[in-house]
Design an enzyme around this catalytic site. Structure first.
Site, PDB file in Angstrom:
ATOM      1  N   ARG A 161      16.225   2.127  -5.978  1.00  0.00           N
ATOM      2  CA  ARG A 161      15.179   2.829  -6.523  1.00  0.00           C
ATOM      3  C   ARG A 161      15.664   4.048  -7.260  1.00  0.00           C
ATOM      4  NH1 ARG A 161      12.476  -0.979  -6.214  1.00  0.00           N
ATOM      5  NH2 ARG A 161      10.242  -0.814  -5.365  1.00  0.00           N
ATOM      6  N   CYS A 205     -11.897  -4.324   3.989  1.00  0.00           N
ATOM      7  CA  CYS A 205     -11.576  -3.212   4.606  1.00  0.00           C
ATOM      8  C   CYS A 205     -12.425  -3.111   6.039  1.00  0.00           C
ATOM      9  CB  CYS A 205     -12.219  -1.823   4.074  1.00  0.00           C
ATOM     10  SG  CYS A 205     -11.208  -1.330   2.489  1.00  0.00           S
ATOM     11  N   HIS A 222       3.099   3.182 -10.416  1.00  0.00           N
ATOM     12  CA  HIS A 222       2.501   2.912  -9.266  1.00  0.00           C
ATOM     13  C   HIS A 222       3.102   3.526  -7.932  1.00  0.00           C
ATOM     14  CE1 HIS A 222       4.672  -0.795  -9.438  1.00  0.00           C
ATOM     15  NE2 HIS A 222       4.511  -0.939  -8.024  1.00  0.00           N
ATOM     16  N   GLU A 223       4.554   3.848  -8.069  1.00  0.00           N
ATOM     17  CA  GLU A 223       5.086   3.951  -6.512  1.00  0.00           C
ATOM     18  C   GLU A 223       5.406   5.635  -6.759  1.00  0.00           C
ATOM     19  OE1 GLU A 223       8.122   1.099  -5.208  1.00  0.00           O
ATOM     20  OE2 GLU A 223       9.280   2.841  -5.407  1.00  0.00           O
ATOM     21  N   ARG A 232     -11.435  -2.562  -7.498  1.00  0.00           N
ATOM     22  CA  ARG A 232     -10.638  -3.682  -8.001  1.00  0.00           C
ATOM     23  C   ARG A 232     -11.131  -4.157  -9.491  1.00  0.00           C
ATOM     24  NH1 ARG A 232     -11.606  -8.938  -7.160  1.00  0.00           N
ATOM     25  NH2 ARG A 232     -10.209 -10.584  -7.404  1.00  0.00           N
ATOM     26  N   CYS A 276     -16.008  -1.973   2.390  1.00  0.00           N
ATOM     27  CA  CYS A 276     -16.074  -3.368   2.166  1.00  0.00           C
ATOM     28  C   CYS A 276     -16.023  -4.485   3.123  1.00  0.00           C
ATOM     29  CB  CYS A 276     -15.356  -3.554   0.788  1.00  0.00           C
ATOM     30  SG  CYS A 276     -13.714  -3.676   1.007  1.00  0.00           S
ATOM     31  N   CYS A 311       9.319   0.392 -10.130  1.00  0.00           N
ATOM     32  CA  CYS A 311       9.182  -0.704  -9.367  1.00  0.00           C
ATOM     33  C   CYS A 311       9.279  -2.058 -10.472  1.00  0.00           C
ATOM     34  CB  CYS A 311       7.874  -0.849  -8.331  1.00  0.00           C
ATOM     35  SG  CYS A 311       7.401  -2.364  -7.598  1.00  0.00           S
ATOM     36  N   HIS A 312       9.563  -3.212  -9.771  1.00  0.00           N
ATOM     37  CA  HIS A 312       9.781  -4.348 -10.545  1.00  0.00           C
ATOM     38  C   HIS A 312       8.406  -4.672 -11.305  1.00  0.00           C
ATOM     39  CE1 HIS A 312      13.578  -4.810  -8.843  1.00  0.00           C
ATOM     40  NE2 HIS A 312      14.275  -5.462 -10.306  1.00  0.00           N
ATOM     41  N   THR A 313       7.064  -4.383 -10.709  1.00  0.00           N
ATOM     42  CA  THR A 313       5.951  -4.732 -11.312  1.00  0.00           C
ATOM     43  C   THR A 313       5.713  -3.986 -12.545  1.00  0.00           C
ATOM     44  OG1 THR A 313       4.888  -5.221  -8.987  1.00  0.00           O
ATOM     45  CG2 THR A 313       3.510  -5.040 -10.903  1.00  0.00           C
ATOM     46  N   CYS A 357     -11.523   1.437   0.930  1.00  0.00           N
ATOM     47  CA  CYS A 357     -12.759   2.281   0.889  1.00  0.00           C
ATOM     48  C   CYS A 357     -13.362   2.425   2.293  1.00  0.00           C
ATOM     49  CB  CYS A 357     -13.604   1.536  -0.136  1.00  0.00           C
ATOM     50  SG  CYS A 357     -14.273  -0.148   0.661  1.00  0.00           S
ATOM     51  N   CYS A 417       4.756   1.669  -2.663  1.00  0.00           N
ATOM     52  CA  CYS A 417       4.747   0.064  -2.867  1.00  0.00           C
ATOM     53  C   CYS A 417       5.889  -0.604  -2.130  1.00  0.00           C
ATOM     54  CB  CYS A 417       5.043  -0.164  -4.500  1.00  0.00           C
ATOM     55  SG  CYS A 417       4.848  -1.788  -4.767  1.00  0.00           S
ATOM     56  N   CYS A 446      -9.035  -4.425  -0.091  1.00  0.00           N
ATOM     57  CA  CYS A 446     -10.193  -3.671  -0.555  1.00  0.00           C
ATOM     58  C   CYS A 446     -10.577  -3.983  -2.140  1.00  0.00           C
ATOM     59  CB  CYS A 446     -10.082  -2.170  -0.571  1.00  0.00           C
ATOM     60  SG  CYS A 446     -11.362  -1.004  -0.918  1.00  0.00           S
TER      61      CYS A 446
END
Lengths: 384, 384
Positions: A378, A108, A72-73, A120, A105, A50-52, A102, A181, A116
């Site tokens: 992708r 959430c 992350h994907e 973090r 919190c 992904c671009h991130t 979670c 993602c 969440c």
């Protein structure tokens, strides 16, 4: 090798290490520690780019830490779980969720937020919560940071339990990995963040995978007009196939694109919903300023470069435009990603069509080149 | 003098002419033509001053036209009506509405907007729609522009029928005149634009009449915490009397006010709803940036100086803050102002308390000085 036998022991496996910004990844062997309390170790079956990932690798993320394992994907299978983990068990199929859930919190519990905060502070620093440390090492013991709490560019990775969504075992992991993602983000921006209504007009700035996901969802939501906007006309064919009713290239006009879009809008007063799927603050401004007078909403999805700011005249807001943004499409990840997988399994999505390239994991640097070329939606990498 | 006798004839009366920017108004005699088709001539009984009048008089409005007759927060009695006018008749009590409501245009028909366009192109140019010309002249025939479609700094004025709200004859005009702008705007920002929910937190930047109206409405909506923010601590007593639970002076802190407010917020993550009631783009930014992560909404009410822009990092939106604005509090003027008058008559508002000064009309320049002094909420001028 039966992964169950490795429970409680470190695993040596292939991973791609980002040693420093702007350098190619090194595909090599890493050691992945067993999961500690509240953690899950999974075997990654498929991971997309992904671009991130590229953004961080390019050194544009001021919080980027090196060396790290990006990614992350993805989708995978639980290999083992740490103490106290009850929501997943070895053998479960899962999608890593960089945005945790979670359930406890205040974010959430709030109906309007998916942000969440449970892990973090740790994922932002590339470490795990149990001991404020990492689960990745080189064979000679050098620690390697986690990334976004997921680090899926590794055959095995360790995640917090709150970052793992259990999904149907019937689903092909090499496809539903995309729901970790970009595609989910585009869909959710339409369904959750903006709640696009039937018969309305939509403009999508940036026709990569996220932009196409916005188009797909807007069509499904019943939008009457869907404008696709991109400076690369090679992307128009896909946009139309996905559901765009008209594609617009800002380079074809000698006036600002916001003015072009207002003139093209059915009412002549702007577009009901606009989405920025690039990460360019000037385009974010244009998207806001072509939103409909009186009620238009503009949603920022793209991630802007560090330090960049958005700007407009406040008159744009006073005359009824709303400026908002979305992270992971507003989906409460662990709760809602399984439903997105089910939707795919019912044949009600175009998820397969976002995968334009498949490569073996060791060709990951080639996948980054494809990402930058603008010729791929992708690329899914699988471990041999 | 029975005004009915003047029907169809010009009326000579007192008015305050703004000959040029930054000069005092001249209180003199003007000639007010009879209403043409779709128009209403009213006898202004009471008019207040609002910062928009001062803004234009100060030459800050690039669209300001001179000479003109300012004034837009008033109440009066219909003296005569032009051809085709059916919704009001001579003797009716009315509140001029600078934001018209025709009921026919797409904005009037849309549930989310009050930005009627029926006469906007004309009022923006200081003229009436019927003949694209003015109804005000000096005794020697020099034309004088209208302002905001209202021009209430005149004993008689001519308005479009769509800019006149008929209200209860029981209501004191010298009080309900305030419902023509500032107080209604503050209330509506809370009730309509943001729909403030019980138990939430609210921050109000700028504690003039509009800011106090926001506080009044927030309290009525059940907000649990209401922060009043102003650099003039003399305004805190009124804010607390209106319902502020805490007042904050940014000058008392050596860090940005947005950070101060996030730290003061009950959750530690920001304020649920924030309102900018000044017109300062830096304060607009602060208001957005102290809105609650995940779901906070920030509403721009103040009118910024021409050319000024608001800015922030897009991350503020991506992490769930919503930036919006309001004009006349979102009220569909002619439809909803009568209901606000009824609410006042039931004793359910603090409307009387906004009037800190009463002066005869000829003292209008003194009223402008009071407005600038920061010592008055609203001065109401009445014609002797």
């Amino acid at each position: 090798m039966n992964p169950i036998c490795l429970q409680g022991k470190p695993i040596e496996c292939k991973a791609a290490i980002a040693w420093e910004a702007k350098a190619p990844l090194e595909v090599t062997t890493v050691v992945v520690d067993p999961p500690k309390a509240g953690e899950v170790r999974i075997k990654v079956v498929a991971t997309a780019l992904c671009h991130t990932d590229a953004y961080t690798l390019d050194g544009l993320d001021p919080e980027g830490l090196f060396p790290c394992i990006l990614g992350h994907e993805a989708a995978g299978i639980v290999e083992s779980v740490g103490e106290g983990v009850t929501s997943v068990a070895p053998g479960d199929h899962v999608i890593p969720c960089y945005q945790a859930y979670c359930g406890d919190c205040m974010f959430c519990k709030h109906p309007k937020s998916n942000l969440c905060t449970s892990v973090r502070a740790f994922t932002g620093r590339g470490v795990m919560k149990a001991d404020d440390s990492v689960r990745f090492h080189t064979k000679d013991g050098k620690p390697i940071y986690h990334f976004m709490g997921t680090s899926t560019f590794s055959e095995y990775t360790v995640l917090h339990e709150v970052s793992v969504a259990k999904v149907s075992k019937d689903a092909p992991l090499e496809t539903v990995c995309l729901l970790g993602c970009g595609v989910a983000t585009g869909w959710g921006a339409v369904y959750n963040t903006c709640n696009v209504q039937p018969g309305t007009s939509v403009a999508v700035f940036g026709l990569g995978a996220v932009g196409l996901a916005v188009i797909e969802a807007a069509k499904r939501a019943g939008a009457a007009q869907i404008f696709g906007v991109d400076i690369n006309p090679e992307k128009f064919a896909a946009a139309k196939q996905w559901g765009a009713t008209e594609c617009v290239n800002p380079k074809d006009y000698d006036k600002p694109i916001q003015q072009v879009m207002v003139e093209k809008s059915p009412s002549g007063w702007g577009i009901d919903y606009t989405f920025e799927c690039i990460g360019n603050v000037e385009v974010m401004r244009a998207a806001l300023e072509c939103a409909h007078r009186g009620w238009g909403e503009s949603c920022v999805i793209g991630v802007a470069a560090s330090g960049k700011e958005i700007a407009t005249r406040p008159f744009q807001l006073v005359t009824g435009r709303v400026w908002k943004g979305t992270a992971f499409g507003g989906y409460k990840s662990r709760m809602q990603v399984p439903g997105l997988v089910d939707l795919y399994m019912k044949g009600e999505t175009k998820l397969d069509d976002y995968i334009t390239h498949k490569l073996p994991f060791h060709a990951i640097n080639e996948a980054f080149e494809l990402l930058h070329s603008g010729k791929c939606l992708r690329t899914v990498l699988t471990f041999e």
